[in-house]
Write a protein that holds these residues in place. Structure first.
Motif, mmCIF file in Angstrom:
data_model
loop_
_atom_site.group_PDB
_atom_site.id
_atom_site.type_symbol
_atom_site.label_atom_id
_atom_site.label_comp_id
_atom_site.label_asym_id
_atom_site.label_seq_id
_atom_site.Cartn_x
_atom_site.Cartn_y
_atom_site.Cartn_z
ATOM 1 N N LEU A 1 0.824 -1.210 0.000
ATOM 2 C CA LEU A 1 0.000 0.000 0.000
ATOM 3 C C LEU A 1 0.858 1.260 0.000
ATOM 4 O O LEU A 1 0.482 2.278 -0.564
ATOM 5 C CB LEU A 1 -0.929 0.013 1.218
ATOM 6 C CG LEU A 1 -2.022 -1.049 1.204
ATOM 7 C CD1 LEU A 1 -2.924 -0.918 2.418
ATOM 8 C CD2 LEU A 1 -2.862 -0.937 -0.069
ATOM 9 N N LEU A 2 2.015 1.212 0.657
ATOM 10 C CA LEU A 2 2.867 2.413 0.692
ATOM 11 C C LEU A 2 3.896 2.421 -0.437
ATOM 12 O O LEU A 2 4.167 3.467 -1.041
ATOM 13 C CB LEU A 2 3.590 2.508 2.046
ATOM 14 C CG LEU A 2 4.490 3.754 2.158
ATOM 15 C CD1 LEU A 2 3.633 5.016 2.182
ATOM 16 C CD2 LEU A 2 5.373 3.698 3.380
ATOM 17 N N ALA A 3 4.456 1.238 -0.723
ATOM 18 C CA ALA A 3 5.623 1.211 -1.617
ATOM 19 C C ALA A 3 5.248 1.499 -3.066
ATOM 20 O O ALA A 3 6.025 2.124 -3.789
ATOM 21 C CB ALA A 3 6.326 -0.141 -1.505
ATOM 22 N N ILE A 4 4.076 1.067 -3.506
ATOM 23 C CA ILE A 4 3.709 1.326 -4.901
ATOM 24 C C ILE A 4 3.523 2.827 -5.142
ATOM 25 O O ILE A 4 4.119 3.372 -6.073
ATOM 26 C CB ILE A 4 2.491 0.482 -5.321
ATOM 27 C CG1 ILE A 4 2.905 -1.001 -5.365
ATOM 28 C CG2 ILE A 4 1.969 0.908 -6.679
ATOM 29 C CD1 ILE A 4 1.815 -1.944 -5.779
ATOM 30 N N PRO A 5 2.752 3.523 -4.293
ATOM 31 C CA PRO A 5 2.698 4.989 -4.472
ATOM 32 C C PRO A 5 4.079 5.645 -4.386
ATOM 33 O O PRO A 5 4.383 6.552 -5.156
ATOM 34 C CB PRO A 5 1.802 5.448 -3.324
ATOM 35 C CG PRO A 5 0.957 4.279 -2.998
ATOM 36 C CD PRO A 5 1.797 3.071 -3.267
ATOM 37 N N LEU A 6 4.920 5.162 -3.458
ATOM 38 C CA LEU A 6 6.270 5.737 -3.351
ATOM 39 C C LEU A 6 7.058 5.518 -4.639
ATOM 40 O O LEU A 6 7.765 6.402 -5.112
ATOM 41 C CB LEU A 6 7.030 5.104 -2.179
ATOM 42 C CG LEU A 6 6.848 5.736 -0.803
ATOM 43 C CD1 LEU A 6 7.714 5.006 0.216
ATOM 44 C CD2 LEU A 6 7.208 7.207 -0.829
ATOM 45 N N GLY A 7 6.926 4.322 -5.196
ATOM 46 C CA GLY A 7 7.628 4.009 -6.443
ATOM 47 C C GLY A 7 7.132 4.889 -7.590
ATOM 48 O O GLY A 7 7.916 5.348 -8.423
ATOM 49 N N ILE A 8 5.814 5.132 -7.624
ATOM 50 C CA ILE A 8 5.242 5.997 -8.660
ATOM 51 C C ILE A 8 5.792 7.411 -8.510
ATOM 52 O O ILE A 8 6.232 8.042 -9.476
ATOM 53 C CB ILE A 8 3.704 5.999 -8.560
ATOM 54 C CG1 ILE A 8 3.150 4.613 -8.912
ATOM 55 C CG2 ILE A 8 3.106 7.061 -9.471
ATOM 56 C CD1 ILE A 8 1.686 4.438 -8.588
ATOM 57 N N LEU A 9 5.797 7.872 -7.251
ATOM 58 C CA LEU A 9 6.320 9.209 -6.972
ATOM 59 C C LEU A 9 7.785 9.301 -7.378
ATOM 60 O O LEU A 9 8.233 10.283 -7.979
ATOM 61 C CB LEU A 9 6.173 9.468 -5.468
ATOM 62 C CG LEU A 9 6.004 10.902 -5.034
ATOM 63 C CD1 LEU A 9 4.720 11.471 -5.621
ATOM 64 C CD2 LEU A 9 5.967 10.985 -3.518
ATOM 65 N N PRO B 1 12.395 -3.558 -2.092
ATOM 66 C CA PRO B 1 12.200 -4.288 -3.361
ATOM 67 C C PRO B 1 10.990 -3.779 -4.140
ATOM 68 O O PRO B 1 11.034 -3.703 -5.367
ATOM 69 C CB PRO B 1 11.978 -5.735 -2.905
ATOM 70 C CG PRO B 1 12.474 -5.806 -1.512
ATOM 71 C CD PRO B 1 12.376 -4.440 -0.931
ATOM 72 N N ILE B 2 9.926 -3.420 -3.437
ATOM 73 C CA ILE B 2 8.707 -3.013 -4.141
ATOM 74 C C ILE B 2 8.877 -1.606 -4.709
ATOM 75 O O ILE B 2 8.543 -1.350 -5.863
ATOM 76 C CB ILE B 2 7.484 -3.104 -3.207
ATOM 77 C CG1 ILE B 2 7.382 -4.498 -2.605
ATOM 78 C CG2 ILE B 2 6.213 -2.774 -3.976
ATOM 79 C CD1 ILE B 2 6.265 -4.660 -1.600
ATOM 80 N N VAL B 3 9.427 -0.686 -3.908
ATOM 81 C CA VAL B 3 9.642 0.675 -4.405
ATOM 82 C C VAL B 3 10.571 0.638 -5.615
ATOM 83 O O VAL B 3 10.302 1.245 -6.656
ATOM 84 C CB VAL B 3 10.256 1.576 -3.305
ATOM 85 C CG1 VAL B 3 10.727 2.897 -3.901
ATOM 86 C CG2 VAL B 3 9.254 1.848 -2.202
ATOM 87 N N ARG B 4 11.663 -0.102 -5.479
ATOM 88 C CA ARG B 4 12.659 -0.108 -6.543
ATOM 89 C C ARG B 4 12.090 -0.711 -7.830
ATOM 90 O O ARG B 4 12.294 -0.185 -8.916
ATOM 91 C CB ARG B 4 13.896 -0.891 -6.090
ATOM 92 C CG ARG B 4 15.116 -0.569 -6.936
ATOM 93 C CD ARG B 4 16.360 -1.182 -6.378
ATOM 94 N NE ARG B 4 16.130 -2.551 -5.960
ATOM 95 C CZ ARG B 4 16.953 -3.237 -5.191
ATOM 96 N NH1 ARG B 4 18.054 -2.678 -4.744
ATOM 97 N NH2 ARG B 4 16.687 -4.470 -4.855
ATOM 98 N N ASN B 5 11.341 -1.806 -7.695
ATOM 99 C CA ASN B 5 10.799 -2.430 -8.906
ATOM 100 C C ASN B 5 9.668 -1.620 -9.526
ATOM 101 O O ASN B 5 9.513 -1.618 -10.739
ATOM 102 C CB ASN B 5 10.326 -3.854 -8.595
ATOM 103 C CG ASN B 5 11.460 -4.837 -8.674
ATOM 104 O OD1 ASN B 5 12.587 -4.521 -8.288
ATOM 105 N ND2 ASN B 5 11.196 -6.003 -9.185
ATOM 106 N N THR B 6 8.871 -0.952 -8.695
ATOM 107 C CA THR B 6 7.827 -0.076 -9.244
ATOM 108 C C THR B 6 8.487 1.046 -10.034
ATOM 109 O O THR B 6 8.103 1.350 -11.168
ATOM 110 C CB THR B 6 6.969 0.511 -8.109
ATOM 111 O OG1 THR B 6 6.449 -0.549 -7.323
ATOM 112 C CG2 THR B 6 5.822 1.332 -8.674
#
Lengths: 495, 256
Positions: free
Chosen positions: A314-322, A374-379
């Motif tokens: 829930l947090l990492a995907i928005p962070l990755g988009i940002l 891992p999620i932020v970086r891959n997003t």
């Protein structure tokens, strides 16, 4: 993003809060056998007087238990007077009586029973044959052998009443001093890897390994009378239990304690069985079969992983988009999550205790932080990796930015994002085995107990399911990846 | 230079635009306008700034100096969304989204405009007929289409919401000669039939002459010559124009 992905997110997030429920009287114990036995004794005593109680076993070292008691995460735990005078309370004489300690603890909202009847002081032990060969029977005689190698429990290495003070009092010249787990230290001593270790005087291994306890001829070690500490509020919540706990005072002598320790550590009996024998009752409840224990641990473990992973998604995907949108901020976000990743996991779990107490909360928080990178970086990588002409075509079509993100960019980055989530999940399954150290249960529980009791089969009871779960999670996510990847991308990948 | 009245009369105009990417000059004080219903070809070697003109007109890039005028009004970032919806844009490789079927690609903007499925399907079939695309192809993914089919779908996507203008950036650049020739015929027929304002970027002089009555030859971000093919051929503005016009080899020359 298509609807299947959205449903899947909802499902993960829904699992998250399943770990919160109301609790009865909570008893804690430290990470060594005697403390676990005394914790089990308190639980059995509560049961005898009809008070509902749970025993959170081997939560960790003194600091963790003390803090948990102060914060109200647990209600009772067994402690030793020497630890109170030297480590936990300030401005207290080294030989303070229990009455003095009781007065000191009262303003903290904490009560203390009288001595349970034995003094489990620290001692230094050597193999009997080795000590005889070198002619050592007193601590002061160690100074004549500077080449001796010491292996001390980690807590003993750091405590004021441990190695630093001991070295000063006896002017010990030894430099080869290693910190190690107490249970492993006996094996190290027996195998000759070290020459002397710290002991608890009620340890069952002292007779078993033919050890010589060196005389404390300069009276360095204080008394370590065993007591129970409890929150004073318990007197209102469960007065019968407090009375029963106080009644245990004076009931266990040195020999009885050493006997119980031996039954658990050397004879392999379960703590609750040993305690029931001591109390003269049957050990009925609390003794579950292997499969129901395994099920319980699996539920705990999966909940830890699912909750932390769900929150991280829930947090990492928005962070990755940002991060993909704003280059500067992106570098910062990835840098910070990268630093979080480098914090040793044990330290991370302990850092979370002041913030979240003990149990599942801090474990989920720590695993959550580990899952972010891992999620932020891959997003980020998935979005940045989209071909520029595709991104520009989407813009030129006249679609608003949010629609472009949802209908074009996220689906194109989906594979990369899912791979990040998979990595995070597999790492989490492994790291969650450490969560047992702070009372969160899971597959780490039998591993910890196995290390404490030097019992390989117990360690495998945790390690094997953890490995299988990691494989299962890996397979599951590969399936999800196949299911969610748009057909057009699969066709493209084949060509 | 035309006066401001003339500028306001054309839907698309660029006035004294300059743009550079670091040291590279993309546009150098360029002014151009495009009249309604005409087909214009921007030609020149790569790096001459011809693609930048299209990107400016869509608000995908902004000039460092100068202005873009749409219907006589200076283009602002806030206006780009409605502008892009009335302009179709096709690029060399089509820019189709690989995760959507051909129909899914076509439906993106109409869905945003609130069209219902029936209307989207009808419009797609109408355009498939116009572009000579077999209807069954609409259900396929871009990776399952031939290069020519992909460009047809890209053109259909650009035409879905019936735009006022079409901007085409080397739309046939990646196709083999046979398919290219076939599509040239189809495209010209479509341009004639729809009567839209078309701006086509190509580096191929013959293709430019085939489609457009007006050719704009660019070099280093500026217009060298602006006129009919015959003007460029018979009255080249300078030596570069002459060489550009004479450069293509013809088969008889090679056979000789």
């Amino acid at each position: 993003m298509n609807w299947r992905f959205a449903w899947w997110l909802v499902a993960v997030a829904w699992l998250a809060p399943a770990c919160l429920h109301a609790e009865p009287v909570r008893i804690g114990s430290k990470q060594f056998t005697e403390s676990v036995i005394l914790g089990e004794l308190a639980r059995a005593t509560a049961q005898q007087v009809g008070v509902d109680a749970v025993h959170k076993r081997q939560l960790g070292g003194t600091r963790i238990l003390w803090r948990a008691l102060r914060q109200g995460d647990i209600d009772v735990y067994p402690e030793y007077t020497g630890t109170l005078t030297h480590d936990l309370l300030k401005h207290v004489a080294a030989d303070a009586s229990i009455a003095t300690l009781r007065a000191q603890l009262k303003p903290l909202g904490i009560g203390i029973t009288d001595s349970l009847g034995f003094n489990n002081t620290y001692a230094i032990g050597m193999r009997n044959d080795e000590a005889a060969r070198l002619g050592i029977s007193r601590l002061s005689e160690l100074a004549k052998h500077p080449g001796l190698r010491f292996g001390f429990s980690n807590e003993f290495m750091d405590r004021k009443d441990g190695w630093p003070g001991l070295r000063q009092r006896y002017a010990l010249p030894q430099t080869q001093v290693r910190g190690m787990d107490h249970a492993l230290a006996y094996r190290a001593l027996a195998s000759g890897a070290v020459d002397a270790i710290d002991l608890y005087s009620t340890d069952a291994e002292i007779p078993y390994y033919h050890l010589r306890t060196l005389t404390d001829d300069r009276h360095y070690f204080p008394r370590y009378d065993a007591v129970y500490l409890y929150r004073l509020s318990l007197q209102q919540r469960a007065p019968a239990f407090v009375a029963a706990l106080r009644n245990l005072a004076g009931r266990i002598d040195q020999h009885a304690m050493q006997q119980m320790n031996a039954e658990v550590k050397l004879d392999g009996l379960a703590e609750n069985v040993v305690v029931a024998k001591f109390l003269g009752v049957h050990a009925g409840s609390g003794q579950h079969g292997l499969w129901s224990r395994l099920l319980q641990r699996s539920i705990e473990h999966v909940q830890l992983v699912a909750a932390s992973l769900g929150l991280a998604i829930l947090l990492a995907i928005p962070l990755g988009i940002l991060a993909a949108r704003l280059r500067r901020l992106g570098q910062l976000v990835i840098g910070i999550t990268g630093i979080l990743q480098t914090i040793p996991s044990l330290a991370m779990f302990v850092f979370m205790i002041p913030l979240f107490g003990i149990g599942a909360g801090p474990a989920i928080a720590a695993l959550f932080l580990y899952s972010l990178l891992p999620i932020v970086r891959n997003t980020h990588a998935g979005l940045v990796g989209i071909a520029p002409e595709l991104r520009e075509s989407a813009a030129a079509l006249g679609l608003p930015q949010a629609v472009r993100l949802r209908r074009i960019e996220l689906p194109l980055a989906l594979r990369s994002i899912l791979a990040g989530i998979k990595t995070a999940a597999v790492i989490n399954v492994g790291t969650a085995t450490l969560a047992a150290l702070i009372g969160a249960g899971g597959y780490g529980q039998p591993i910890l107990t196995g290390i404490r009791l030097d019992n390989i089969s117990l360690i495998l009871q945790g390690a094997v399911p953890a490995a299988l779960l990691a494989l299962l999670v890996q397979g599951l996510f590969e399936g999800i990846e196949r299911w969610l990847t748009p057909r057009g991308l699969r066709i493209q990948a084949r060509k | 230079m035309p006066d401001s009245d003339a500028v306001t009369s054309s839907p698309f105009a660029i006035r004294h635009a300059s743009k550079r990417y670091g040291e590279v000059v993309a546009l150098d004080d360029l002014s151009l306008q495009f009249a309604t219903g005409t087909t214009t070809a921007l030609i020149g070697s790569s790096g001459s700034g011809k693609s930048t003109v299209l990107r400016l007109l869509l608000g995908l890039e902004w000039p460092d100096r100068g202005q873009v005028l749409i219907d006589g009004r200076v283009l602002q970032p806030a206006h780009t969304l409605p502008l892009r919806r009335r302009v179709g844009y096709v690029i060399q490789e089509g820019g189709l989204f690989p995760h959507l079927t051909a129909l899914g690609n076509l439906a993106l903007l109409p869905q945003q405009l609130g069209w219902h499925l029936e209307r989207i399907r009808d419009r797609a079939q109408e355009l498939a007929t116009l572009t000579h695309l077999p209807h069954a192809v609409l259900a396929r993914y871009p990776a399952e289409l031939s290069g020519g089919q992909r460009q047809r779908v890209a053109l259909m996507r650009a035409l879905m919401a019936d735009p006022d203008a079409l901007l085409l950036d080397e739309p046939l650049g990646a196709l083999d000669p046979v398919v290219r020739h076939e599509l040239q015929d189809d495209l010209q027929r479509i341009f004639e039939r729809l009567g839209k304002t078309v701006i086509l970027v190509t580096h191929d002089l013959a293709e430019a002459a085939w489609f457009a009555e007006r050719l704009v030859l660019m070099r280093r971000g500026a217009v060298l010559q602006d006129g009919r093919f015959e003007d460029l051929r018979d009255r080249p503005a300078d030596d570069f124009v002459r060489r550009f016009v004479q450069a293509p080899r013809r088969l008889p020359q090679i056979m000789r």
